[in-house]
Scaffold this motif. Sequence first.
Motif, PDB file in Angstrom:
ATOM      1  N   UNK A 386       0.831  -1.208   0.000  1.00  0.00           N
ATOM      2  CA  UNK A 386       0.000   0.000   0.000  1.00  0.00           C
ATOM      3  C   UNK A 386       0.866   1.259   0.000  1.00  0.00           C
ATOM      4  N   UNK A 387       1.892   1.251   0.831  1.00  0.00           N
ATOM      5  CA  UNK A 387       2.773   2.415   0.914  1.00  0.00           C
ATOM      6  C   UNK A 387       3.498   2.631  -0.413  1.00  0.00           C
ATOM      7  N   UNK A 388       4.044   1.553  -0.966  1.00  0.00           N
ATOM      8  CA  UNK A 388       4.783   1.661  -2.231  1.00  0.00           C
ATOM      9  C   UNK A 388       3.878   2.129  -3.365  1.00  0.00           C
ATOM     10  N   UNK A 389       2.667   1.568  -3.450  1.00  0.00           N
ATOM     11  CA  UNK A 389       1.739   1.948  -4.521  1.00  0.00           C
ATOM     12  C   UNK A 389       1.326   3.409  -4.387  1.00  0.00           C
ATOM     13  N   UNK A 390       1.109   3.860  -3.157  1.00  0.00           N
ATOM     14  CA  UNK A 390       0.691   5.243  -2.946  1.00  0.00           C
ATOM     15  C   UNK A 390       1.802   6.212  -3.345  1.00  0.00           C
ATOM     16  N   UNK A 391       3.016   5.910  -2.936  1.00  0.00           N
ATOM     17  CA  UNK A 391       4.138   6.792  -3.272  1.00  0.00           C
ATOM     18  C   UNK A 391       4.375   6.826  -4.781  1.00  0.00           C
ATOM     19  N   UNK A 392       4.212   5.694  -5.443  1.00  0.00           N
ATOM     20  CA  UNK A 392       4.380   5.655  -6.893  1.00  0.00           C
ATOM     21  C   UNK A 392       3.317   6.516  -7.574  1.00  0.00           C
ATOM     22  N   UNK A 393       2.076   6.420  -7.070  1.00  0.00           N
ATOM     23  CA  UNK A 393       0.990   7.188  -7.668  1.00  0.00           C
ATOM     24  C   UNK A 393       1.175   8.682  -7.458  1.00  0.00           C
ATOM     25  N   UNK A 394       1.778   9.059  -6.322  1.00  0.00           N
ATOM     26  CA  UNK A 394       1.938  10.479  -6.006  1.00  0.00           C
ATOM     27  C   UNK A 394       3.227  11.072  -6.575  1.00  0.00           C
ATOM     28  N   UNK A 395       4.075  10.218  -7.128  1.00  0.00           N
ATOM     29  CA  UNK A 395       5.357  10.688  -7.631  1.00  0.00           C
ATOM     30  C   UNK A 395       5.142  11.592  -8.845  1.00  0.00           C
ATOM     31  N   UNK A 396       5.767  12.765  -8.819  1.00  0.00           N
ATOM     32  CA  UNK A 396       5.590  13.725  -9.917  1.00  0.00           C
ATOM     33  C   UNK A 396       6.644  13.566 -10.998  1.00  0.00           C
ATOM     34  N   UNK A 397       7.678  12.764 -10.693  1.00  0.00           N
ATOM     35  CA  UNK A 397       8.766  12.647 -11.665  1.00  0.00           C
ATOM     36  C   UNK A 397       8.850  11.250 -12.256  1.00  0.00           C
ATOM     37  N   UNK A 398       7.674  10.540 -12.247  1.00  0.00           N
ATOM     38  CA  UNK A 398       7.670   9.203 -12.838  1.00  0.00           C
ATOM     39  C   UNK A 398       7.912   9.310 -14.339  1.00  0.00           C
ATOM     40  N   UNK A 399       8.826   8.533 -14.827  1.00  0.00           N
ATOM     41  CA  UNK A 399       9.162   8.573 -16.255  1.00  0.00           C
ATOM     42  C   UNK A 399       8.044   7.945 -17.083  1.00  0.00           C
ATOM     43  N   UNK A 400       7.924   8.397 -18.307  1.00  0.00           N
ATOM     44  CA  UNK A 400       6.955   7.810 -19.216  1.00  0.00           C
ATOM     45  C   UNK A 400       7.301   6.340 -19.428  1.00  0.00           C
ATOM     46  N   UNK A 401       6.297   5.488 -19.322  1.00  0.00           N
ATOM     47  CA  UNK A 401       6.533   4.067 -19.489  1.00  0.00           C
ATOM     48  C   UNK A 401       6.871   3.345 -18.210  1.00  0.00           C
ATOM     49  N   UNK A 402       6.966   4.062 -17.088  1.00  0.00           N
ATOM     50  CA  UNK A 402       7.242   3.414 -15.811  1.00  0.00           C
ATOM     51  C   UNK A 402       6.008   2.658 -15.349  1.00  0.00           C
ATOM     52  N   UNK A 403       6.153   1.696 -14.418  1.00  0.00           N
ATOM     53  CA  UNK A 403       5.013   0.909 -13.957  1.00  0.00           C
ATOM     54  C   UNK A 403       3.890   1.801 -13.424  1.00  0.00           C
ATOM     55  N   UNK A 404       2.659   1.481 -13.788  1.00  0.00           N
ATOM     56  CA  UNK A 404       1.505   2.260 -13.352  1.00  0.00           C
ATOM     57  C   UNK A 404       1.062   1.787 -11.970  1.00  0.00           C
ATOM     58  N   UNK A 405       0.844   2.731 -11.071  1.00  0.00           N
ATOM     59  CA  UNK A 405       0.392   2.383  -9.730  1.00  0.00           C
ATOM     60  C   UNK A 405      -1.096   2.067  -9.748  1.00  0.00           C
ATOM     61  N   UNK A 406      -1.505   1.102  -8.953  1.00  0.00           N
ATOM     62  CA  UNK A 406      -2.912   0.754  -8.824  1.00  0.00           C
ATOM     63  C   UNK A 406      -3.628   1.609  -7.780  1.00  0.00           C
ATOM     64  N   UNK A 407      -2.879   2.351  -6.993  1.00  0.00           N
ATOM     65  CA  UNK A 407      -3.487   3.154  -5.933  1.00  0.00           C
ATOM     66  C   UNK A 407      -4.440   4.191  -6.516  1.00  0.00           C
ATOM     67  N   UNK A 408      -5.623   4.339  -5.881  1.00  0.00           N
ATOM     68  CA  UNK A 408      -6.609   5.325  -6.333  1.00  0.00           C
ATOM     69  C   UNK A 408      -6.947   6.308  -5.222  1.00  0.00           C
ATOM     70  N   UNK A 409      -6.189   6.280  -4.149  1.00  0.00           N
ATOM     71  CA  UNK A 409      -6.468   7.176  -3.021  1.00  0.00           C
ATOM     72  C   UNK A 409      -6.211   8.628  -3.412  1.00  0.00           C
ATOM     73  N   UNK A 410      -7.159   9.534  -3.108  1.00  0.00           N
ATOM     74  CA  UNK A 410      -6.942  10.953  -3.396  1.00  0.00           C
ATOM     75  C   UNK A 410      -6.190  11.681  -2.278  1.00  0.00           C
ATOM     76  N   UNK A 411      -5.963  10.994  -1.168  1.00  0.00           N
ATOM     77  CA  UNK A 411      -5.356  11.639  -0.002  1.00  0.00           C
ATOM     78  C   UNK A 411      -3.843  11.791  -0.177  1.00  0.00           C
ATOM     79  N   UNK A 412      -3.270  12.809   0.445  1.00  0.00           N
ATOM     80  CA  UNK A 412      -1.815  13.000   0.327  1.00  0.00           C
ATOM     81  C   UNK A 412      -1.011  11.934   1.058  1.00  0.00           C
ATOM     82  N   UNK A 413      -1.588  11.357   2.119  1.00  0.00           N
ATOM     83  CA  UNK A 413      -0.906  10.325   2.881  1.00  0.00           C
ATOM     84  C   UNK A 413      -1.399   8.938   2.464  1.00  0.00           C
TER      85      UNK A 413
END
Length: 583
Positions: A386-413
């Motif tokens: 959960x922590x890893x998926x959330x951080x991946x989803x919130x990452x602003x510098x994810x490169x194009x083509x990087x793994x897509x996060x399944x997290x759908x939480x709108x919360x910052x934490x």
Amino acid sequence: MSLITRSGTLRIFVRARTFSTAPPPRLRRLGRVLVLSSALTTSVLGYVFYNDASTIEPAPFDTRTLSDLLRAYIVYGTCSIAPLVDAAPTILDTLFSIPGVSKIVESFVRATFFHQFVGADTANGALPLITSLRAENKGALFAHAVEVDQKEVMGQTNMEGQPVHKRIIEEIIRSINASADFEDGRDAFQDGHIGRRTWVSVKLTAMLPNAQSLINLSTHLANTRAQLEPPVLFPGTPSPSDLSILHSSASTGTLTESDIHDLKELYSDLVQICTHAEERGVRVFIDAEYSWYQPAIDAFGHALMERFNKLPSDGFLRTWWDISSWTSSPSARKSVDDRVRPLVYVTYQTYLRRMPAHLTHSLALARARGYALGVKLVRGAYHPYEVAAHHLARSVDSAVGSPRSLSISPDPEPPVQPSKDATDQCYHDCATVLIDAISQDVHRSGRFGAPIIGVFFATHNWTSCESILEELVKKGLGVVERVGVNEVQEDVVRIPLEVGERIAFGQLYGMSDALTNYLVGRTRCERPCVIKYVPFGALVQVMPYLSRRAIENKSVLGAGGATRERKGAAALIWKKMKGLVVS
């Protein structure tokens, strides 16, 4: 050589080599690695065994055989090596993909991890285990342990042309029949379906052709549910209107026509399962999963509870004398008591930050809608993911083509608690709230009233179990008694039947047996109030489950949990060996 040839792995390897006179170089190299690894593992386990056996007292009430203990020692010895556990899924995937080697690995895994954590290949095959558990005053919660990889099974069928998810639903129906048949043949004096302690668990992601439909429904619910005051953090809390979208057949927002079709079919299948379970007197537990599935799972769970846990119109006021006035006929009285309540249970994960607000809302919703709330209280098993998926989803510098996060939480934490201590405190707080609700229910309804709440305390935590027992006694739901003779006496908690119908403790099969046995010895009730979660399934199908069990031992059992299990097994092995020498 003598040390190595005592290894079961080597014996299997030697037999496997007789099938080929000229194995390929890659297989020969891998064979040498397996032999050396076996020798090293055997040497290390042998070296630490005596130290393990002498550093912990053997657990009381343990009935495992010597072979069971030896297997547990090997399994938990392996689980104590963190890097090996983390790499286990990759290692096993690689080994299973190599012709010839896969059979060797399969034999090893079946003899160790499979038999440690899985009841059998089928529900009926697990009946001897269920019988032995009941002889030890333990119930069972069946679970078809298939964790479906959607990329692999989308559109797949079995040899009869049947979709994989439909086969899984049939297995669940068979497990309900196995549970009911076991109980039917067990106790001629059982009062209808009351007191039955063989139940069934279902996992919704395995019951669709594509679990993405659940994620899409969860996204839809997260975006459209009305805001509550006070708010409930993601993944939110259910509303009676959650499944209204299924009345439509047109796509809307994140839901496609195919999603709506599959979700309607899922609901129909769940109704079929629960209807059959109600007829056979078998409780149904809906497993929790990752947070991106959870809004949808909650929606289905509460809809099923409202349908199958429905209370009589005056259920909140009904008491012993009300029921007595209904009829003086024993047969009519039996028909009143025969229905299992609650029939459907939903899992509540205390490692989610939405708790206990979600629990408080659920209690109020059940009360307002007139159904019994079934609660399976757990800590949760997906924290690092959960922590890893959330951080991946919130990452602003994810490169194009990087793994897509399944997290759908709108919360910052992240949706999970920040620490294990916070999860433990949340579990304690929720357990206290639930026991208070049980106390009010029992004191209002009396011995024969329809329960408006049922709670399954699923935990491997000794402190939690002791705290729950203390709270039961404090609320008048249990009585401490002194049992035994002469110097061998102990305090036990006697739990009345009306309380025993509303609560149970549970641990996973193959894990925390010392705690399970302690709770059996510490409690007294007319029916078992300690349950083992017993997975079943073919070895190839349950491999993802076994990999996760190994990884989760680090978190489910807490810091050093696998080491404690290993040392506990060693102490019992040493005790049995000394007994054999003396005899």
